[in-house]
Write a protein that holds these residues in place. Structure first.
Motif, mmCIF file in Angstrom:
data_model
loop_
_atom_site.group_PDB
_atom_site.id
_atom_site.type_symbol
_atom_site.label_atom_id
_atom_site.label_comp_id
_atom_site.label_asym_id
_atom_site.label_seq_id
_atom_site.Cartn_x
_atom_site.Cartn_y
_atom_site.Cartn_z
ATOM 1 N N LEU A 196 0.658 -1.233 -0.070
ATOM 2 C CA LEU A 196 0.035 -0.145 0.009
ATOM 3 C C LEU A 196 0.904 1.059 0.231
ATOM 4 O O LEU A 196 0.406 2.303 -0.570
ATOM 5 C CB LEU A 196 -0.939 -0.047 1.194
ATOM 6 N N ALA A 197 2.304 1.328 0.661
ATOM 7 C CA ALA A 197 2.967 2.218 0.660
ATOM 8 C C ALA A 197 3.521 2.438 -0.898
ATOM 9 O O ALA A 197 3.985 3.513 -1.267
ATOM 10 C CB ALA A 197 3.942 2.158 1.804
ATOM 11 N N ALA A 198 4.007 1.286 -1.267
ATOM 12 C CA ALA A 198 4.685 1.207 -2.644
ATOM 13 C C ALA A 198 3.672 1.809 -3.716
ATOM 14 O O ALA A 198 4.009 2.721 -4.645
ATOM 15 C CB ALA A 198 4.994 -0.113 -3.026
ATOM 16 N N ILE A 199 2.471 1.513 -3.801
ATOM 17 C CA ILE A 199 1.273 1.813 -4.847
ATOM 18 C C ILE A 199 1.162 3.374 -4.618
ATOM 19 O O ILE A 199 0.885 3.846 -5.859
ATOM 20 C CB ILE A 199 -0.011 1.044 -4.720
ATOM 21 N N GLN A 200 1.143 3.820 -3.715
ATOM 22 C CA GLN A 200 0.733 5.276 -3.742
ATOM 23 C C GLN A 200 1.988 6.423 -4.144
ATOM 24 O O GLN A 200 1.820 7.388 -4.612
ATOM 25 C CB GLN A 200 0.877 5.911 -2.158
ATOM 26 N N GLN A 201 3.096 5.701 -4.761
ATOM 27 C CA GLN A 201 4.015 6.619 -5.425
ATOM 28 C C GLN A 201 4.004 6.152 -6.775
ATOM 29 O O GLN A 201 5.067 6.726 -7.831
ATOM 30 C CB GLN A 201 5.625 5.876 -4.945
ATOM 31 N N LEU A 202 2.877 5.120 -7.423
ATOM 32 C CA LEU A 202 2.876 5.126 -8.797
ATOM 33 C C LEU A 202 1.648 5.833 -9.106
ATOM 34 O O LEU A 202 0.516 5.727 -8.339
ATOM 35 C CB LEU A 202 2.963 3.516 -9.087
ATOM 36 N N SER A 203 1.587 6.380 -10.186
ATOM 37 C CA SER A 203 0.472 7.017 -10.829
ATOM 38 C C SER A 203 -0.730 6.175 -11.277
ATOM 39 O O SER A 203 -0.231 4.993 -11.786
ATOM 40 C CB SER A 203 0.851 7.716 -12.215
ATOM 41 N N PHE A 207 -0.153 3.280 -14.009
ATOM 42 C CA PHE A 207 0.190 1.823 -13.354
ATOM 43 C C PHE A 207 -1.230 1.157 -12.966
ATOM 44 O O PHE A 207 -1.168 0.440 -11.869
ATOM 45 C CB PHE A 207 1.135 2.008 -12.482
ATOM 46 N N PHE A 208 -2.315 1.576 -13.636
ATOM 47 C CA PHE A 208 -3.606 0.963 -13.104
ATOM 48 C C PHE A 208 -3.637 -0.293 -13.114
ATOM 49 O O PHE A 208 -4.233 -1.006 -12.147
ATOM 50 C CB PHE A 208 -4.777 1.456 -13.897
ATOM 51 N N PRO A 209 -3.210 -1.160 -14.118
ATOM 52 C CA PRO A 209 -3.167 -2.708 -13.843
ATOM 53 C C PRO A 209 -2.467 -3.203 -12.581
ATOM 54 O O PRO A 209 -2.802 -4.240 -12.025
ATOM 55 C CB PRO A 209 -2.358 -3.079 -14.995
ATOM 56 N N THR A 210 -1.339 -2.592 -12.306
ATOM 57 C CA THR A 210 -0.824 -2.770 -10.996
ATOM 58 C C THR A 210 -1.696 -2.576 -9.657
ATOM 59 O O THR A 210 -1.624 -3.459 -8.837
ATOM 60 C CB THR A 210 0.534 -1.838 -10.760
ATOM 61 N N TYR A 211 -2.407 -1.531 -9.838
ATOM 62 C CA TYR A 211 -3.302 -1.268 -8.635
ATOM 63 C C TYR A 211 -4.553 -2.523 -8.556
ATOM 64 O O TYR A 211 -4.674 -2.947 -7.462
ATOM 65 C CB TYR A 211 -4.097 0.003 -8.850
ATOM 66 N N VAL A 212 -4.630 -2.868 -9.908
ATOM 67 C CA VAL A 212 -5.825 -4.056 -9.915
ATOM 68 C C VAL A 212 -5.152 -5.343 -9.410
ATOM 69 O O VAL A 212 -5.816 -5.867 -8.618
ATOM 70 C CB VAL A 212 -6.264 -4.169 -11.356
ATOM 71 N N LYS A 213 -3.906 -5.404 -9.647
ATOM 72 C CA LYS A 213 -3.158 -6.856 -9.159
ATOM 73 C C LYS A 213 -3.100 -6.743 -7.650
ATOM 74 O O LYS A 213 -3.355 -7.653 -6.759
ATOM 75 C CB LYS A 213 -2.000 -6.867 -9.632
ATOM 76 N N LEU A 214 -2.760 -5.400 -7.191
ATOM 77 C CA LEU A 214 -2.643 -5.392 -5.648
ATOM 78 C C LEU A 214 -4.017 -5.839 -5.101
ATOM 79 O O LEU A 214 -4.100 -6.199 -3.803
ATOM 80 C CB LEU A 214 -1.972 -3.911 -5.321
#
Length: 380
Positions: A196-203, A207-214
């Motif tokens: 959750l900390a890592a994802i907040q540094q990505l747009s 990087f929405f597919p990465t948001y979905v995977k998480l």
């Protein structure tokens, strides 16, 4: 070049929910071993979206040690605080036996942790991110030194641009390297709260597919967690705003108090521009929006400006002063409580969404040259 230094503690709070606790311990145990810490008071705190709650305190003994037991009922974000400027953040789970070591006078930069897998991953993110941002900051400072090398002498713009272009490549390389690290980290640890900390540094746009995977990983593992539910809700909202999706309808009144719907502009390429007269960055960006409008309006480009203003007179005055000559200006005067904020899921302005002639989303958050480049691509 833009440098954005971040504090991961601040990032985390945006996604934290509340959890129940009481004074009894459920098996969680924290042991600390600190240097330079005799008689210092240490506080265990829980971070939440509503603030920071003290859970327990302990005084460092003559051996530099503390022991805290606490009733931690779910995975969550906590911090060990010596002072408001001296603390370290962790991810604790029920029944963990955690050991923390470090210099009590600089806990955030010196601590190590054992016995908490998520906390170790969070520590890794902190270290890697801090190093990357330090390198970016170094390039930024180098840029300032070069353009101010001779006191009292202002370099010509072409010289400044040349220096900027020279340093832009290594600066952008650092951004790309860190983004790749974060993406890889999340995909390897998509069931860890640390991500959750890592994802907040990505747009989210990029990087929405990465948001979905998480979201898939965390929501399956922690479906009842308030922390994860908040993140899940955010991702579900973003899905509705993904590229290719229909832009949600907006209908508000114009300065003449007449309703104007976004859908009335179908057949044109439209920039939905969220702004306000009181927003300095918005006003600074307006010349770029005006330039794009004047260049492409004859080709079927239009702008639907949605203001978060509270004062009608100030709104109208800003429209006139900034030469926003298109006619599609709307506002409901509800400030950040306007339904469009949640509908389009943005937390800051200026913000915009570009839609095609059918009303489907093409791109989001385009500024300056990026807006003009995208429009050039659309109208080529």
């Amino acid at each position: 070049m833009k440098l954005r230094l971040i504090t991961l503690v601040t990032i985390i709070v945006a996604f934290i929910g509340c959890s129940n606790s009481n004074s009894a311990s459920n098996g969680f145990e924290l042991n600390g071993k600190f240097t330079n810490g005799n008689s210092q008071t240490v506080v265990l705190e829980k971070l939440s979206s509503t603030g920071v709650e003290a859970i327990d305190t302990a005084v460092v003994d003559e051996k530099g040690e503390i022991k805290i037991t606490a009733n931690i009922t779910e995975v969550g974000f906590y911090r060990i605080k010596v002072s408001e400027k001296n603390f370290a953040t962790f991810i604790f789970s029920p029944n963990e036996k955690v050991t923390i070591k470090g210099d009590i006078n600089d806990l955030g930069n010196t601590y190590t942790v054992e016995g908490s897998a998520d906390s170790k991953l969070f520590w890794e993110i902190n270290k890697v991110s801090a190093n990357n941002y330090r390198q970016r900051d170094s390039i930024q400072k180098h840029f300032q030194v070069l353009i101010n090398a001779t006191p009292g002498v202002t370099l010509p713009q072409n010289k400044i641009d040349s220096i900027s272009n020279y340093l832009e490549k290594p600066y952008n390389a650092l951004i790309e390297a860190h983004n790749n690290y974060l993406k890889s980290f999340i995909e390897k640890n998509n069931t860890s709260f640390a991500s959750l900390a890592a994802i907040q540094q990505l747009s989210a746009d990029t990087f929405f597919p990465t948001y979905v995977k998480l979201d898939d990983g965390l929501y399956k593992k922690y479906p009842k967690s308030e922390y994860i539910q908040k993140f899940h809700e955010s991702v579900e909202t973003q899905k509705k705003l993904a590229t290719g999706s229909p832009a949600p309808e907006i209908s508000m009144n114009t300065p003449e108090d007449k309703p104007l719907a976004l859908s009335s502009l179908k057949g044109k390429v439209v920039l939905i521009d969220f702004w306000a007269s009181w927003c300095g960055p918005c006003r600074a960006e307006n010349p770029n929006v005006v330039k794009a409008y004047n260049k492409y309006k004859s080709k079927g480009f239009d702008i639907y400006s949605v203001s978060l203003d509270k004062d009608k007179d100030k709104w109208i005055a800003a429209i006139q002063k900034d030469n926003l000559t298109w006619t599609n200006h709307v506002c409901d005067f509800k400030f950040w409580q306007s339904p469009v904020v949640k509908l389009y899921n943005f937390t800051g302005i200026p913000y915009n969404v570009l839609i095609d002639k059918k009303g489907n989303i093409i791109a989001k958050n385009l500024r300056g040259e990026d807006l003009e480049k995208k429009l050039e691509e659309v109208f080529k």
